[in-house]
Design an enzyme around this catalytic site. Structure first.
Site, short mmCIF file in Angstrom:
data_model
loop_
_atom_site.label_atom_id
_atom_site.label_comp_id
_atom_site.label_asym_id
_atom_site.label_seq_id
_atom_site.Cartn_x
_atom_site.Cartn_y
_atom_site.Cartn_z
CE LYS A 113 -7.28 -7.66 -4.83
NZ LYS A 113 -7.38 -6.50 -5.70
C1 LIG Z 1 -7.55 -5.04 -4.96
C2 LIG Z 1 -7.27 -3.99 -5.78
C3 LIG Z 1 -6.68 -2.77 -5.47
C4 LIG Z 1 -6.82 -2.33 -3.80
O1 LIG Z 1 -5.77 -3.16 -3.10
P1 LIG Z 1 -6.37 -3.29 -1.43
O2 LIG Z 1 -5.27 -4.13 -0.83
O3 LIG Z 1 -7.86 -3.85 -1.27
O4 LIG Z 1 -6.40 -1.90 -0.95
C5 LIG Z 1 -6.19 -1.98 -6.19
N1 LIG Z 1 -5.89 -1.93 -7.38
C6 LIG Z 1 -6.44 -3.17 -8.05
C7 LIG Z 1 -6.00 -3.52 -9.35
C8 LIG Z 1 -6.66 -4.36 -7.25
O5 LIG Z 1 -6.88 -5.62 -7.84
#
Ligand SMILES: *Cc1c(COP(=O)(O)O)cnc(C)c1O
Length: 470
Positions: A113
């Protein structure tokens, strides 16, 4: 480039207008009017660019209301080796022949993120300064999103963050990451309740109280923000260039998915004509999206049918970005999307697509699979024993499903979405040892904590915000 709503609203907007907004006025999500196609000459020009300049080239196709030199400066300030740990920003590592891990989790909070949120922080600061405005971000987190938002917004002018989290329910490492921030514009609110209580507070303070929202200029940073999505498109290109020698080759990507944000960026990259064979969607036991791609039925779950798993960032019951893909799949028919999402889903909790599902596979390249706790343990163990590489639980879900969809001659890039240190308990269960901890996180659990405990009461949270907005 103008943006439209997936539910057919007639308005068209520019990038900076939707940057600080959430949903479109009709409840839809914003998408560009069209996806710019990159031709062979452009791909050839982009191969070999430093990550920040590649980001600039891609973003500038979607942003026409920030001067080019400013946008380039924002990209160069965001994607640095200091912040992301390597010159490549998203380095590729080979496991077995033709299977790669693309590291998206070397940013400040060790999860993918950061890739988008760090850019969002700089875009917010730029746009708010230009308008002479301020923004108060109110969010709810059970871990990754909240810390990524705080590390992106810390010290930014014009922005305050009020982040609620369920008291005592995040891992000690995650709590330490968030609560050790001492920046004056970051406020951690530990709510005496569960994650749903935190979300409920946001709904009460924002959606149900427009006067409060307006007076205190409340905004959000959730994953439906188009700026986050377009930032993620960049690492699909960067991964492709690292895994191939020529722009004739195709690759597939495997993506651990929850809210469909990450893989939706892969869909956009593919629509831009990046040579992607398949987009492999991986879920954990919360398999709403796998069910859709296997059967055509999208069935959202209630919170009591949403399991707590060892890949918790994918524990979702309703994928907030999914509507964007359905809009494209249905030939961009806003009326149809509105009927499905605001009528059928609201009335029956599910909808089913028929003939379109062949298109999802054949024209859009989507396939899917699911992975369980036992699969995660086995994949983490196997990857450690055979390759000496430690992966986190979400990445393990991606790798497990990736192997089920290997095709001869097509490299498979698995997106690594977090580092193992964030989910230490499961690593210990799988390997009998603690995960490695990057040096900059040594002893963070012992740092002083800056957090206010509040009851699960929207009024008390609103009072706190009012008292801290000068
Ligand atoms: C947010 C997240 C996901 C999922 O991603 P999306 O964009 O919601 O599909 C997968 N792995 C980790 C470690 C995350 O923080």
């Amino acid at each position: 480039m103008l943006y439209l709503s997936t539910r057919g609203h007639p308005d068209r907007k520019h990038f900076c207008e939707i940057l600080l907004e959430g949903l479109a006025p009709d409840g839809g999500l914003y998408l560009p009017e069209r996806y710019p196609k990159v031709d062979a000459a452009t791909l050839a020009k982009w191969r070999g660019l430093p990550y920040a300049d590649l980001a600039f080239e891609i973003l500038s196709l979607y942003i026409d209301d920030i001067p080019a030199e400013d946008l380039r400066a924002i990209c160069r300030k965001t994607y640095t080796a200091e912040v992301f740990g390597t010159r490549e920003i998203v380095p590729l590592k080979q496991l077995e022949d033709g299977v790669y891990l693309e590291a998206l989790s070397n940013g400040p909070t060790l999860a993918f993120k950061d890739m988008a949120m760090q850019l969002l922080g700089n875009l917010f600061e730029y746009e708010l300064a230009r308008r002479g405005e301020e923004l108060n971000i109110l969010g709810a987190t059970s871990g990754d999103t909240g810390s990524a938002a705080e590390y992106a917004m810390r010290g930014k002018k014009g922005v305050r963050v009020f982040m609620t989290s369920p008291q005592g329910r995040m891992s000690p490492f995650q709590q330490a990451q968030m609560f050790s921030l001492q920046d004056a514009n970051i406020h951690n609110l530990a709510v005496e309740g569960v994650f749903d209580d935190c979300q409920d507070i946001i709904v009460k303070a924002v959606s149900n109280d427009l006067a409060f929202k307006r007076k205190y200029r409340i905004g959000t940073v959730n994953s439906i923000n188009w700026a986050r999505l377009v930032a993620q498109v960049v690492y699909y290109f960067a991964g492709y260039f690292q895994a191939t020698k020529s722009n004739e080759e195709r690759v597939s990507f495997a993506v651990p998915s929850g809210n469909f944000g990450n893989i939706c960026a892969g869909h956009v990259a593919r629509m831009m004509a990046l040579p992607i064979a398949q987009l492999v969607l991986a879920t954990n036991e919360n398999d709403v999206l796998d069910e859709f791609f296997r059967t055509g039925t999208y069935r959202v779950r209630g919170s009591k049918d949403t399991y707590e798993t060892s890949s918790p960032s994918m524990d979702i019951s309703k994928a907030s970005n999914f509507e964007r893909f359905v809009f494209d799949l249905l030939g961009r028919d806003g009326a149809k999307v509105r009927a499905l999402f605001s009528e059928e889903l609201a009335a029956r909790g599910q909808f089913t697509l028929g003939s379109e599902m062949r298109k999802a596979r054949e024209d859009y390249g989507f396939v899917s699979g699911r992975s369980t706790h036992a699969d995660r343990l086995a994949t983490i163990r196997d990857t450690w024993e055979r390759f000496g590489t430690m992966i986190d639980t979400h990445t393990a879900d991606g790798l497990k499903v990736a192997r089920e969809h290997r095709r001869a001659g097509v490299p498979m890039i698995v997106l690594e979405t977090a580092l193992p240190i964030k989910f230490a308990e499961t690593i210990v269960e799988a390997l009998g040892r603690e995960p490695d901890r990057p040096a900059k996180f040594a002893g963070i659990e012992d740092l002083p904590k800056r957090v206010t405990v509040l009851p699960a009461d929207a009024e008390r949270v609103k009072q706190f915000i009012a008292a801290h907005c000068a």
